[in-house]
Design an enzyme around this catalytic site. Structure first.
Site, short mmCIF file in Angstrom:
data_model
loop_
_atom_site.label_atom_id
_atom_site.label_comp_id
_atom_site.label_asym_id
_atom_site.label_seq_id
_atom_site.Cartn_x
_atom_site.Cartn_y
_atom_site.Cartn_z
N HIS A 142 0.83 -1.20 0.00
CA HIS A 142 0.00 0.00 0.00
C HIS A 142 0.87 1.25 0.00
O HIS A 142 2.09 1.17 0.21
CB HIS A 142 -0.93 0.02 1.22
CG HIS A 142 -2.11 -0.90 1.07
ND1 HIS A 142 -2.05 -2.22 1.44
CD2 HIS A 142 -3.36 -0.70 0.59
CE1 HIS A 142 -3.23 -2.80 1.20
NE2 HIS A 142 -4.04 -1.89 0.68
N LYS A 146 -0.56 4.90 4.52
CA LYS A 146 -1.38 3.93 5.26
C LYS A 146 -0.69 3.60 6.59
O LYS A 146 0.49 3.26 6.61
CB LYS A 146 -1.57 2.65 4.44
CG LYS A 146 -2.53 1.65 5.06
CD LYS A 146 -2.81 0.50 4.11
CE LYS A 146 -3.75 -0.52 4.70
NZ LYS A 146 -5.08 0.04 5.02
N GLY A 152 -6.64 -4.69 6.19
CA GLY A 152 -7.87 -5.45 6.44
C GLY A 152 -8.12 -6.48 5.37
O GLY A 152 -8.66 -7.56 5.63
N THR A 153 -7.72 -6.16 4.14
CA THR A 153 -7.92 -7.10 3.03
C THR A 153 -7.02 -8.31 3.17
O THR A 153 -7.44 -9.45 2.89
CB THR A 153 -7.65 -6.39 1.69
OG1 THR A 153 -8.56 -5.30 1.56
CG2 THR A 153 -7.84 -7.35 0.53
#
Length: 253
Positions: A142, A146, A152-153
């Site tokens: 990411h 972040k 979360g994914t």
């Protein structure tokens, strides 16, 4: 036409949804809610309690602290709600389950159709490969802004695999703290942060002399907005209950 109340309308995801709804024959944003108001082509309110506009579905792309007041508004107005905000507390999770007994609530750790299809594919792969001595690792990437890791994914994918294997896996996040070989029942989860990467997730099945890798790459935030709108269209008119992207995919595949 699905009439949408957009919580977090002035944020990046809110703006993306607004652009997609402009001129659409399927969706209309009829009200926006945000802590800091910005001019819009629809009525805007600084809190859910102030919103006096009726809608078919609420889409929430705000922050974790805003979810519980929004759920109360949804309950008070008997409006279905799509919760896209992540990083929720246990209390917020419990509030979602409680609300779903009275209204239709949609929740997913990732709103991308591709990611949720990926979760189904890796469940099948784990079922076939794990007991033939394939090791499983997840790598997520990411942007440098972040702050949470793993994503979360990544956890959504890990949990899908672990559920398929009867909860037999243990998650390993950092191997630098110990010097020992991996155990077969480990599921390694690794995070990369840098630049403007929107989101990349790879699930790696590594066996003897062969590797199978599943990768999803989000090239813009539009994929999450598209998923949220599909969820809203799905939720319109649904009875009380807790729904997720597997219900949407069931109508497609």
């Amino acid at each position: 036409m699905t009439k949408i109340i957009l919580n977090g309308y002035s944020g990046k995801m809110g703006q993306t949804i607004r652009r997609m709804c402009d001129g659409s024959s399927e969706f209309e944003v009829v009200a926006g809610i945000a802590k800091h108001l910005e001019a819009a082509a629809f009525p805007v309110f600084s809190s859910p309690a102030e919103c006096g506009v009726a809608g078919d579905v609420i889409i929430d792309f705000s922050n974790a602290s805003a979810v519980e007041p929004l759920l109360q508004f949804a309950l008070d107005t008997k409006t279905s709600v799509v919760i896209c905000t992540t990083g929720l507390s246990e209390e917020a999770g419990a509030a979602i389950i409680s609300a779903s007994k009275e209204i239709a609530v949609f929740r997913s750790a990732n709103m991308s159709l591709g990611v949720n299809l990926l979760a189904q594919l890796v469940r099948k792969a784990a079922d076939v490969l794990y007991n033939t001595d394939f090791d499983i690792e997840i790598l997520e990437k990411h942007h440098n802004l972040k702050i949470d890791a793993p994503s979360g994914t990544a956890l959504l994918l890990a949990d899908a695999i672990n559920a398929q294997l009867g909860g037999s896996l243990t998650y390993t996040y950092d191997r630098s703290s110990s010097r020992q070989r991996r155990e077969h029942n480990e599921l390694g989860i690794h995070a990369v942060r840098g630049g403007t990467i929107v989101g990349e997730h790879s699930v790696i099945f590594a066996g003897e002399d062969e590797v199978l890798e599943f990768t999803h790459i989000a090239q813009s935030k539009a994929v999450f907005a598209q998923g949220a709108l599909k969820a809203a269209a799905f939720l319109k008119g649904k009875p009380a209950g807790l729904y997720d992207m597997t219900h949407v995919l069931a109508g497609i595949i």
